[in-house]
Design an enzyme around this catalytic site. Structure first.
Site, PDB file in Angstrom:
ATOM      1  N   LEU A  59       0.807  -1.218   0.000  1.00 27.04           N
ATOM      2  CA  LEU A  59       0.000   0.000   0.000  1.00 27.04           C
ATOM      3  C   LEU A  59       0.837   1.263   0.000  1.00 27.04           C
ATOM      4  O   LEU A  59       0.395   2.311  -0.482  1.00 27.04           O
ATOM      5  CB  LEU A  59      -0.929   0.011   1.217  1.00 27.04           C
ATOM      6  CG  LEU A  59      -2.012  -1.066   1.236  1.00 27.04           C
ATOM      7  CD1 LEU A  59      -2.697  -1.097   2.595  1.00 27.04           C
ATOM      8  CD2 LEU A  59      -3.031  -0.819   0.139  1.00 27.04           C
ATOM      9  N   GLY A  60       2.014   1.208   0.551  1.00 26.84           N
ATOM     10  CA  GLY A  60       2.863   2.392   0.609  1.00 26.84           C
ATOM     11  C   GLY A  60       4.257   2.021   1.064  1.00 26.84           C
ATOM     12  O   GLY A  60       4.453   1.018   1.755  1.00 26.84           O
ATOM     13  N   LYS A  61       5.218   2.843   0.657  1.00 24.94           N
ATOM     14  CA  LYS A  61       6.601   2.583   1.034  1.00 24.94           C
ATOM     15  C   LYS A  61       7.331   3.905   1.150  1.00 24.94           C
ATOM     16  O   LYS A  61       7.123   4.814   0.341  1.00 24.94           O
ATOM     17  CB  LYS A  61       7.283   1.693  -0.013  1.00 24.94           C
ATOM     18  CG  LYS A  61       8.638   1.159   0.419  1.00 24.94           C
ATOM     19  CD  LYS A  61       9.144   0.139  -0.586  1.00 24.94           C
ATOM     20  CE  LYS A  61      10.446  -0.498  -0.113  1.00 24.94           C
ATOM     21  NZ  LYS A  61      10.920  -1.536  -1.068  1.00 24.94           N
ATOM     22  N   GLY A  62       8.163   4.036   2.173  1.00 22.10           N
ATOM     23  CA  GLY A  62       8.893   5.278   2.379  1.00 22.10           C
ATOM     24  C   GLY A  62      10.185   5.024   3.119  1.00 22.10           C
ATOM     25  O   GLY A  62      10.592   3.880   3.340  1.00 22.10           O
ATOM     26  N   TYR A  64      10.910   5.358   6.201  1.00 24.58           N
ATOM     27  CA  TYR A  64      10.805   4.773   7.537  1.00 24.58           C
ATOM     28  C   TYR A  64      10.204   3.377   7.553  1.00 24.58           C
ATOM     29  O   TYR A  64      10.161   2.742   8.595  1.00 24.58           O
ATOM     30  CB  TYR A  64       9.993   5.702   8.435  1.00 24.58           C
ATOM     31  CG  TYR A  64      10.706   6.993   8.704  1.00 24.58           C
ATOM     32  CD1 TYR A  64      11.611   7.101   9.756  1.00 24.58           C
ATOM     33  CD2 TYR A  64      10.513   8.099   7.889  1.00 24.58           C
ATOM     34  CE1 TYR A  64      12.294   8.278   9.993  1.00 24.58           C
ATOM     35  CE2 TYR A  64      11.195   9.285   8.118  1.00 24.58           C
ATOM     36  CZ  TYR A  64      12.083   9.372   9.171  1.00 24.58           C
ATOM     37  OH  TYR A  64      12.760  10.538   9.402  1.00 24.58           O
ATOM     38  N   VAL A  67       3.909  -0.238   4.238  1.00 25.04           N
ATOM     39  CA  VAL A  67       2.612  -0.714   4.694  1.00 25.04           C
ATOM     40  C   VAL A  67       2.099  -1.720   3.680  1.00 25.04           C
ATOM     41  O   VAL A  67       2.038  -1.428   2.481  1.00 25.04           O
ATOM     42  CB  VAL A  67       1.595   0.431   4.843  1.00 25.04           C
ATOM     43  CG1 VAL A  67       0.269  -0.102   5.377  1.00 25.04           C
ATOM     44  CG2 VAL A  67       2.130   1.514   5.764  1.00 25.04           C
ATOM     45  N   LYS A  82       1.971  -2.504   9.278  1.00 20.98           N
ATOM     46  CA  LYS A  82       2.936  -1.409   9.179  1.00 20.98           C
ATOM     47  C   LYS A  82       4.307  -1.899   9.635  1.00 20.98           C
ATOM     48  O   LYS A  82       4.487  -2.279  10.795  1.00 20.98           O
ATOM     49  CB  LYS A  82       2.472  -0.222  10.023  1.00 20.98           C
ATOM     50  CG  LYS A  82       1.116   0.323   9.604  1.00 20.98           C
ATOM     51  CD  LYS A  82       0.694   1.535  10.413  1.00 20.98           C
ATOM     52  CE  LYS A  82       1.560   2.721  10.088  1.00 20.98           C
ATOM     53  NZ  LYS A  82       1.030   3.970  10.708  1.00 20.98           N
ATOM     54  N   ASP A 174       0.976  16.374  14.036  1.00 11.10           N
ATOM     55  CA  ASP A 174       1.248  16.182  12.605  1.00 11.10           C
ATOM     56  C   ASP A 174      -0.063  16.113  11.824  1.00 11.10           C
ATOM     57  O   ASP A 174      -0.267  15.219  11.003  1.00 11.10           O
ATOM     58  CB  ASP A 174       2.077  14.910  12.397  1.00 11.10           C
ATOM     59  CG  ASP A 174       2.764  14.875  11.031  1.00 11.10           C
ATOM     60  OD1 ASP A 174       2.861  15.936  10.388  1.00 11.10           O
ATOM     61  OD2 ASP A 174       3.197  13.785  10.608  1.00 11.10           O
TER      62      ASP A 174
END
Length: 417
Positions: A59-62, A64, A67, A82, A174
């Site tokens: 679903l997502g990657k960054g 840190y 997911v 996560k 945030d």
């Protein structure tokens, strides 16, 4: 005590849905972070993870972490796993986020966590609900904004989420569209997520590294050595900027500091030193301007509580000018501040993250929403009756309407001039 016992228990005792245990939603009972730091996480090999969880898609990657959308093989329950890189965070910060998220999970407007907490060789891992419609940032049409009815539904629920947090003396720190998860693209059901930077009121923290348009001026001005005491006012400020963004499809400024001409113009207006309104604020009605004056008060002690927005939502927030996309070249004569900064808007802003200088803490990786936990369904929050009529069918930005997880690359939101 070890995280990862084979029997499912409420998350306040921090078990992990390891082998043989069906995931259940957290009971929302707070556990002190100090207690959690004494726990040891259950270690799972990659083969153990794939044995019990089926990967649906990433679903997502960054920087840190990542997911993944997974399904628990025992029941078919979908959830967002996560993975937080150990090289980018400390165990106590990871456990703090899990603990805080669980303690707030009793609110229908805050993301829920499952009793799935473990570690692999490289990552700390926990599971939360899956939000199939992605996040709020993804659906904002640049330079146009969302329909006002959609905005009001979203703002109502976020106001309740913030009021719930603040009543428990917790500050998110945030608030931005990327951290608002959607269960539908009309914002009938939204949830606040990503509590990696959350702290208690009064807690002294170091200055964050970098600033984004949602950062309050007192945070921008804080010294690196002394830091600042956490206060709910930073959330209220960010909430005000978020409302501006979703209504207009633009940022009001790049940073709330004296070096930003757009912010300086806003400061002059707030202090009664500017005849008329700054150009990017002219689309708003009088009730909306009063709302922004409260949420974006320059002195933190003068900002109203987040729930104060509710009394403004019964009014129209934008005028006919709201329907006209903003263009950089169309600036009324005589409405500029002197100097070159006012002549050109900064470039498009993409998704941004904040970290605390030298603290070792980090924001959550790209967050993705929750699903219906097993066996108890998640109740659907209903906005206040009569607040917002149903949104018109279909999307407003011309793209195909299809549910999906969070996108890593951002839709650009530009400065409105």
């Amino acid at each position: 005590m070890s995280v990862g016992c084979p029997e499912p228990e409420p998350l306040h005792s921090l078990p992990c849905c390891g082998p043989g245990a069906a995931p259940v939603p957290g009971a929302g009972v707070p556990l002190l972070t100090e207690d959690m730091q004494a726990l040891t996480l259950r270690t799972l090999a990659a083969s153990d993870v794939t044995k019990h969880y089926e990967l649906v898609r990433e679903l997502g990657k960054g920087t840190y972490g990542k997911v993944d959308l997974v399904a628990y093989k025992g029941t078919g329950t979908k959830m967002a796993l996560k993975f937080v890189n150990k090289s980018k965070t400390k165990l106590k910060n990871f456990l703090r986020e899990v603990s805080i998220t669980n303690s707030l999970s009793s609110s229908p407007f805050i993301i829920k966590v499952f009793d799935v907490v473990f570690e692999t060789e490289e990552c700390y891992v926990f599971a939360q609900e899956y939000a199939p419609a992605g996040d709020l940032f993804d659906i904002i049409p640049p330079q146009v904004g969302l329909p006002e009815d959609t905005v009001k539904r979203c703002v109502q629920q976020l106001g309740l989420a913030l009021d719930f947090m603040h009543s428990r003396q917790l500050v998110h720190r945030d608030i931005k569209p990327e951290n608002v998860l959607l269960f539908d693209r009309e914002c009938r059901r939204v949830k606040l997520a990503d509590f990696g930077m959350t702290r208690r009121v009064g807690c002294r923290v170091k200055r964050v590294s970098g600033t984004i348009p949602y950062t309050a001026p007192e945070v921008c001005q804080a010294g690196r050595a002394d830091g600042f005491a956490v206060d709910t006012g930073v959330d209220v400020w960010a909430f005000g900027v978020l409302i501006f963004c979703v209504l207009t499809g633009n940022f009001p400024w790049e940073a709330a500091s004296g070096a930003d001409a757009f912010f300086e113009e806003f400061v002059r207006w707030q202090r009664g030193r500017l005849p008329g309104l700054p150009s990017q604020w002219r689309r708003f009605t009088e009730p909306a301007l009063r709302m922004f004056q409260r949420l974006l008060a320059l002195e933190p002690e003068r900002r109203g509580p987040a729930k104060e927005v509710f009394r403004f939502l019964k009014h129209e927030l934008t005028s006919e000018l709201r329907r006209r996309p903003s263009h950089r070249a169309r600036k009324p004569p005589g409405d500029r501040l002197p100097g070159p900064l006012r002549l050109e808007a900064p470039g498009p802003l993409k998704r941004t993250v904040l970290t605390e200088s030298g603290s070792g803490s980090r924001p959550s990786p790209p967050s993705v929403g929750p699903v219906v936990p097993v066996p108890v369904p998640v109740p659907v929050p209903v906005p206040e009756a009569g607040l917002a009529p149903p949104a018109p069918p279909g999307r407003t930005d011309g793209r195909a309407d299809k549910s999906k997880g969070q996108v890593v690359l951002a839709t650009a939101i530009e400065i409105c001039v």
